[in-house]
Motif scaffolding. Sequence first.
Motif, PDB file in Angstrom:
ATOM      1  N   GLU A 104      -2.284 -16.330  15.283  1.00  0.00           N
ATOM      2  CA  GLU A 104      -2.930 -15.940  14.038  1.00  0.00           C
ATOM      3  C   GLU A 104      -2.063 -14.617  13.311  1.00  0.00           C
ATOM      4  OE1 GLU A 104      -7.195 -13.801  13.114  1.00  0.00           O
ATOM      5  OE2 GLU A 104      -6.500 -14.049  15.195  1.00  0.00           O
ATOM      6  N   GLU A 105      -2.034 -15.124  12.046  1.00  0.00           N
ATOM      7  CA  GLU A 105      -0.980 -14.439  11.232  1.00  0.00           C
ATOM      8  C   GLU A 105       0.349 -14.424  11.222  1.00  0.00           C
ATOM      9  OE1 GLU A 105      -2.223 -10.122  11.512  1.00  0.00           O
ATOM     10  OE2 GLU A 105      -4.284 -10.345  10.889  1.00  0.00           O
ATOM     11  N   ALA A 106       0.992 -15.406  12.012  1.00  0.00           N
ATOM     12  CA  ALA A 106       2.162 -15.542  12.212  1.00  0.00           C
ATOM     13  C   ALA A 106       3.012 -15.891  10.912  1.00  0.00           C
ATOM     14  CB  ALA A 106       2.755 -16.305  13.415  1.00  0.00           C
ATOM     15  N   ARG A 116      11.123 -12.121   9.142  1.00  0.00           N
ATOM     16  CA  ARG A 116      10.932 -11.701   7.672  1.00  0.00           C
ATOM     17  C   ARG A 116      10.265 -10.553   7.556  1.00  0.00           C
ATOM     18  NH1 ARG A 116       9.482 -15.285   4.492  1.00  0.00           N
ATOM     19  NH2 ARG A 116      10.186 -16.851   5.445  1.00  0.00           N
ATOM     20  N   LEU A 117      10.409  -9.969   6.326  1.00  0.00           N
ATOM     21  CA  LEU A 117       9.538  -8.849   6.070  1.00  0.00           C
ATOM     22  C   LEU A 117       8.119  -9.268   5.782  1.00  0.00           C
ATOM     23  CD1 LEU A 117      11.947  -7.150   3.398  1.00  0.00           C
ATOM     24  CD2 LEU A 117      11.624  -6.469   5.440  1.00  0.00           C
ATOM     25  N   HIS A 118       7.505  -8.904   6.850  1.00  0.00           N
ATOM     26  CA  HIS A 118       5.844  -9.468   6.773  1.00  0.00           C
ATOM     27  C   HIS A 118       4.921  -8.886   6.004  1.00  0.00           C
ATOM     28  CE1 HIS A 118       2.312 -10.617   8.966  1.00  0.00           C
ATOM     29  NE2 HIS A 118       2.693 -11.741   9.486  1.00  0.00           N
ATOM     30  N   HIS A 119       4.581  -7.717   6.022  1.00  0.00           N
ATOM     31  CA  HIS A 119       3.717  -7.157   5.138  1.00  0.00           C
ATOM     32  C   HIS A 119       4.032  -5.407   5.044  1.00  0.00           C
ATOM     33  CE1 HIS A 119       1.717  -6.272   9.183  1.00  0.00           C
ATOM     34  NE2 HIS A 119       1.368  -5.134   8.491  1.00  0.00           N
ATOM     35  N   TRP A 120       3.462  -4.871   4.192  1.00  0.00           N
ATOM     36  CA  TRP A 120       3.603  -3.430   3.832  1.00  0.00           C
ATOM     37  C   TRP A 120       1.919  -2.859   3.734  1.00  0.00           C
ATOM     38  CZ3 TRP A 120       2.537  -1.128  -1.418  1.00  0.00           C
ATOM     39  CH2 TRP A 120       2.420  -2.101  -2.450  1.00  0.00           C
ATOM     40  N   GLY A 121       2.026  -1.510   4.075  1.00  0.00           N
ATOM     41  CA  GLY A 121       0.653  -0.873   4.377  1.00  0.00           C
ATOM     42  C   GLY A 121       0.428   0.237   3.142  1.00  0.00           C
ATOM     43  N   ILE A 122      -0.708   0.377   2.662  1.00  0.00           N
ATOM     44  CA  ILE A 122      -1.343   1.446   1.770  1.00  0.00           C
ATOM     45  C   ILE A 122      -2.184   2.167   2.596  1.00  0.00           C
ATOM     46  CG2 ILE A 122      -1.886   1.836  -0.525  1.00  0.00           C
ATOM     47  CD1 ILE A 122      -1.030  -0.985  -1.324  1.00  0.00           C
ATOM     48  N   GLU A 123      -1.956   3.388   2.674  1.00  0.00           N
ATOM     49  CA  GLU A 123      -2.923   4.369   3.148  1.00  0.00           C
ATOM     50  C   GLU A 123      -3.933   4.914   2.157  1.00  0.00           C
ATOM     51  OE1 GLU A 123      -2.012   7.681   6.346  1.00  0.00           O
ATOM     52  OE2 GLU A 123      -2.110   8.780   4.372  1.00  0.00           O
ATOM     53  N   VAL A 124      -5.147   4.967   2.357  1.00  0.00           N
ATOM     54  CA  VAL A 124      -6.426   5.030   1.464  1.00  0.00           C
ATOM     55  C   VAL A 124      -7.223   6.191   2.162  1.00  0.00           C
ATOM     56  CG1 VAL A 124      -5.914   2.951   0.149  1.00  0.00           C
ATOM     57  CG2 VAL A 124      -7.872   3.083   2.064  1.00  0.00           C
ATOM     58  N   GLY A 125      -8.072   6.660   1.129  1.00  0.00           N
ATOM     59  CA  GLY A 125      -8.983   7.797   2.013  1.00  0.00           C
ATOM     60  C   GLY A 125     -10.141   7.143   2.476  1.00  0.00           C
ATOM     61  N   TYR A 154      -9.130  -7.767  -9.105  1.00  0.00           N
ATOM     62  CA  TYR A 154      -7.870  -7.855  -9.919  1.00  0.00           C
ATOM     63  C   TYR A 154      -7.039  -9.142  -9.399  1.00  0.00           C
ATOM     64  CZ  TYR A 154      -8.577  -3.256 -12.344  1.00  0.00           C
ATOM     65  OH  TYR A 154      -8.947  -2.835 -13.125  1.00  0.00           O
ATOM     66  N   GLY A 155      -7.692 -10.057  -8.827  1.00  0.00           N
ATOM     67  CA  GLY A 155      -7.098 -11.166  -8.321  1.00  0.00           C
ATOM     68  C   GLY A 155      -6.510 -11.359  -7.097  1.00  0.00           C
ATOM     69  N   GLY A 156      -6.780 -10.286  -6.057  1.00  0.00           N
ATOM     70  CA  GLY A 156      -6.349 -10.368  -4.678  1.00  0.00           C
ATOM     71  C   GLY A 156      -7.272 -11.168  -3.836  1.00  0.00           C
ATOM     72  N   GLU A 157      -7.016 -11.415  -2.610  1.00  0.00           N
ATOM     73  CA  GLU A 157      -7.870 -12.063  -1.608  1.00  0.00           C
ATOM     74  C   GLU A 157      -7.736 -11.293  -0.341  1.00  0.00           C
ATOM     75  OE1 GLU A 157      -7.798 -16.350   0.876  1.00  0.00           O
ATOM     76  OE2 GLU A 157      -6.247 -15.878  -0.376  1.00  0.00           O
ATOM     77  N   ILE A 158      -8.843 -10.837   0.157  1.00  0.00           N
ATOM     78  CA  ILE A 158      -9.252 -10.299   1.451  1.00  0.00           C
ATOM     79  C   ILE A 158      -9.234 -11.134   2.628  1.00  0.00           C
ATOM     80  CG2 ILE A 158     -10.683  -8.829   2.704  1.00  0.00           C
ATOM     81  CD1 ILE A 158      -9.567  -7.700   0.395  1.00  0.00           C
ATOM     82  N   LEU A 159      -8.218 -10.925   3.532  1.00  0.00           N
ATOM     83  CA  LEU A 159      -7.854 -11.984   4.737  1.00  0.00           C
ATOM     84  C   LEU A 159      -8.376 -11.395   6.018  1.00  0.00           C
ATOM     85  CD1 LEU A 159      -4.033 -12.598   3.835  1.00  0.00           C
ATOM     86  CD2 LEU A 159      -6.082 -13.920   3.164  1.00  0.00           C
TER      87      LEU A 159
END
Length: 214
Positions: free
Chosen positions: A149-151, A159-168, A180-185
């Motif tokens: 899963e997610e491989a 490869r460079l797989h993903h990057w992370g954004i820290e939110v409150g 804005y056109g993104g897809e939650i996975l």
Amino acid sequence: MTDGELDIALMTYDNEDVHEAQLSGAGPCIHHWGIEVENRDATVKLIEANGGTIISEPGEGALKYRAPDGTVAEIVAAGRYKKHGKAGPSRIVHLAIKVEDLEAATAFYEKVFGFKQVVTGRNHQHVSRHMTDGKFDLSLIVYDSESAEEAQLAGAGPRLHHWGIEVGEHDGFESEIASYGGEILSNPQAATIKFRAPDGILAEIVKDRPKQNA
């Protein structure tokens, strides 16, 4: 663009035949990441001595290399990218690299750049090793197989797989991403919520976490 600390470049090549366009694979992807170094010449020697390959012309300001794990990165002189302080409610804190040989990849980032190991653990069908330069989290991921899963969410192979954004707080971000056109996975209740941006890139949002020490 910047979150106040980290520079992010959005690039559009004229076509897929441009020299650097497919260095990290065809189509939209995380193309490369950059590491600021004090001594460029010494770092080049360390990269080559530890299995990396310089792929830029020697005189280029941002010198690209291919790491032994197959991913593309670049070294830049200290001060090339100016820090502007926290610019908004979110900040980029994490980069995940999908690798095949965890120990070899670990040794490269330790020996060449001085990254330190923080923690290694299993999460479902992969092992993650988190490393740090004192502020930024680098995660080396080894999946049990390409069918895990997610491989292949970002493509097959290392490869460079993903990057992370820290939110409150997560609340509200899912709807903002979707509007804005993104897809939650991921499951909305998950601690980290992966999403695919409209450009096709894989990323995740995480809640504020205690900062790592150098």
